[in-house]
Design an enzyme around this catalytic site. Structure first.
Site, PDB file in Angstrom:
ATOM      1  CE  LYS A 133       2.322   1.582  11.786  1.00 50.89           C
ATOM      2  NZ  LYS A 133       1.191   2.073  10.958  1.00 50.89           N
ATOM      3  N   GLY A 183      -3.708   5.177   4.981  1.00 47.76           N
ATOM      4  CA  GLY A 183      -4.067   4.934   3.490  1.00 47.76           C
ATOM      5  C   GLY A 183      -2.751   5.207   2.382  1.00 47.76           C
ATOM      6  CB  ILE A 200      -1.296  14.431  10.446  1.00 52.03           C
ATOM      7  CG1 ILE A 200      -2.894  13.771   9.935  1.00 52.03           C
ATOM      8  CG2 ILE A 200      -1.347  15.458  11.195  1.00 52.03           C
ATOM      9  CD1 ILE A 200      -3.395  13.258  11.709  1.00 52.03           C
ATOM     10  CE  LYS A 254       0.017   4.674  13.588  1.00 55.34           C
ATOM     11  NZ  LYS A 254      -1.412   4.404  13.162  1.00 55.34           N
ATOM     12  CD  GLU A 270       6.095  14.434   9.809  1.00 56.21           C
ATOM     13  OE1 GLU A 270       6.903  15.291  10.094  1.00 56.21           O
ATOM     14  OE2 GLU A 270       5.025  14.408  10.402  1.00 56.21           O
ATOM     15  CB  THR A 277      -0.879  -0.030   1.230  1.00 51.54           C
ATOM     16  OG1 THR A 277      -1.775  -1.330   1.268  1.00 51.54           O
ATOM     17  CG2 THR A 277      -1.944   1.296   1.238  1.00 51.54           C
ATOM     18  CB  VAL A 278       3.103   2.643   2.547  1.00 52.31           C
ATOM     19  CG1 VAL A 278       4.130   3.830   2.714  1.00 52.31           C
ATOM     20  CG2 VAL A 278       2.105   2.597   3.533  1.00 52.31           C
ATOM     21  N   GLY A 338      -7.042  -0.591   2.670  1.00 50.01           N
ATOM     22  CA  GLY A 338      -5.629  -0.649   2.745  1.00 50.01           C
ATOM     23  C   GLY A 338      -5.085   0.127   4.100  1.00 50.01           C
TER      24      GLY A 338
END
Ligand code: NDP
Ligand code: HSE
Length: 412
Positions: free
Chosen positions: A100, A298, A131, A200, A124, A11-12, A182
């Site tokens: 993470k 996402g 965000i 996180k 990030e 996905t990423v 996803g």
């Protein structure tokens, strides 16, 4: 030319490749040199992808390629991802990650390695998806002593809770949707049981308080015990249930870090952050409170944060701009059982007997009407905050007396 490698074409990773390849000209202007994805490492082939020709299976193709300046790690987990990250840093390449779990557990080790080799390790995208939160906290809020960070940090669980409330979906139906979009982790129990939110909040707490905080030391509760009855009760009380990660500096200087579903009053800023959106409030001694909000998971929102880090590694003069924290400080964490909250307690079965037993134990309770919730359920709130340890001891006593305590939830 700035050549980039991407590890993991899921996905990423696939979002990162798309974003870089679609914005080549824009990025060339922004960093002063053409940027392109040279190599993608994955265990599988992707014959139908427009990037099929970039896929390789052996990480050595990246490690040994002097042209590759920055490596994006989007594999996930702590084993292979850690090995590849260490090798990439040791080979003198910047590493950018959305992982993470790796940052939360091995951040200090990887920051040190990056320093040693004169490169950067940026993360990030590891919190809050798209965000901007890591850089704003480290840089824009640098004038503050940060005293509290509270956030809806997991898109999957926020999506599930929202769909259960707004569309009356079952938990399983809502989870399936989140997986199809996803948002979920490879093992979605990491989302549902609160481990992802824990990683996180540990990253944010480590950043805020300057020392590594391990997820293994944090009290975690997921949303697996949250039932439709709890959601209806929250509504009766003018609240919403949200899975929150919390990191607070207490008056004695210790740190209270926890992950749990909380009842949030409808008017509070985090109450209306729904679906895959995450919301994070940061409290500082000068700024008071700031709220960060956006899509927390996402493909493209996460790629947005990853690629911003990639570009940061390519801008001349940035080599020593580090965001990191120090090693763990023993004795820094507060004992969660000593920290006080108000509670909602839901009982099941013989409600009259259960509420009488509760009244005896708690001294005074506020009974919550359960019309429209369930004819088999009763509920009460504790009028004043009590330490979690005391609440749990009383719940145990109620259970020992034959009362079915279905759930208990903290108020924010
Ligand atoms: P995916 O499972 O979609 O992608 C991971 C990819 O890496 C898969 O294609 C996987 O292949 C591949 N892979 C597995 N092992 C190796 C290996 N040894 N070498 C090369 N590739 C390998 O995960 P996501 O993209 O969702 O997540 C990646 C990371 O980003 C995780 O750390 C996740 O927590 C984090 N993240 C995810 C977000 C999201 O919205 N999905 C948002 C923010 C962060 P295979 O499928 O065959 O195992
Ligand atoms: N599984 C994670 C979530 C991905 O749902 O928030 C983003 O980190």
């Amino acid at each position: 030319m700035a050549a980039i490698a991407v590890l993991g074409f899921g996905t990423v990773g696939s979002g990162v490749v798309d974003v870089i390849e679609t914005h080549r000209e824009l990025f060339a202007q922004r960093v002063g040199a053409p940027v392109y994805v040279k190599t993608v490492v994955d265990v599988r082939d992707f014959p139908d992808s427009p990037y099929a020709g970039k896929i390789v299976h052996d990480f050595a193709a990246v490690e040994d390629d002097p042209e590759i300046v920055t490596v994006v790690e989007a594999i996930g987990g702590r084993r292979i991802a850690r090995d590849f990250t260490r090798r990439a840093l040791a080979a003198g390449k910047n590493v950018v990650t959305s992982n993470k779990e790796l940052v939360a557990y091995h951040g200090t080790e990887l920051f040190a390695l990056a320093r040693e080799h004169g490169v950067r390790y940026l993360f990030e995208a590891s919190v809050g998806g798209g965000i901007p939160i890591i850089r704003p906290m480290a840089q824009c809020l640098a004038a503050n002593e940060i005293t509290e960070v509270t956030g809806i940090l997991n898109g999957t669980t926020n999506y599930i809770l929202t769909r259960m409330i707004n569309a009356s979906l079952s938990f399983d139906e809502a989870l399936k949707e989140a997986q199809a979009l996803g948002y979920a982790e490879a093992d979605p129990s990491a989302d549902v049981l609160g481990h992802d939110a824990c990683r996180k909040i540990c990253i944010l707490a480590s950043l805020a308080f300057g020392a590594q905080i391990s997820p293994d030391d944090v009290r975690i509760e997921g949303i697996d015990r949250v039932a439709a009855e709890d959601i209806a009760l929250a509504d009766t009380l003018g609240c919403r249930i949200k899975l929150l990660g919390r990191a607070q500096k207490l008056d004695d200087g210790t740190l209270y870090i926890s992950v749990a579903p909380f009842l949030i009053p409808d008017g509070a800023p985090l109450a209306r952050i729904d679906g895959v959106f995450n919301g994070i409030t940061v409290r500082g001694d000068s700024v008071d409170e700031v709220l960060f909000c956006g899509r927390g998971a996402g493909k493209y929102p996460t790629a947005s944060a990853v690629v911003a880090d990639v570009l940061d590694t390519l801008r001349p003069g940035n080599a020593e701009r580090r965001i990191e924290w120090g090693p763990a400080l023993p004795g820094r964490l507060a004992d969660c059982r000593q920290v006080s909250h108000r509670y909602l307690v839901r009982v099941h079965g013989d409600v009259k007997v259960a509420l009488e037993a509760a009244e005896k134990l708690f001294g005074y309770i506020d009974v919550v009407p359960c019309d429209g919730v369930s004819i088999f359920d009763g509920a009460f709130t504790t009028p004043a905050p009590i330490p979690e340890g005391l609440l749990l001891a009383r719940v145990e006593k109620m259970r020992a007396a034959g009362v079915t305590v279905a759930n208990h939830l903290m108020f924010l």
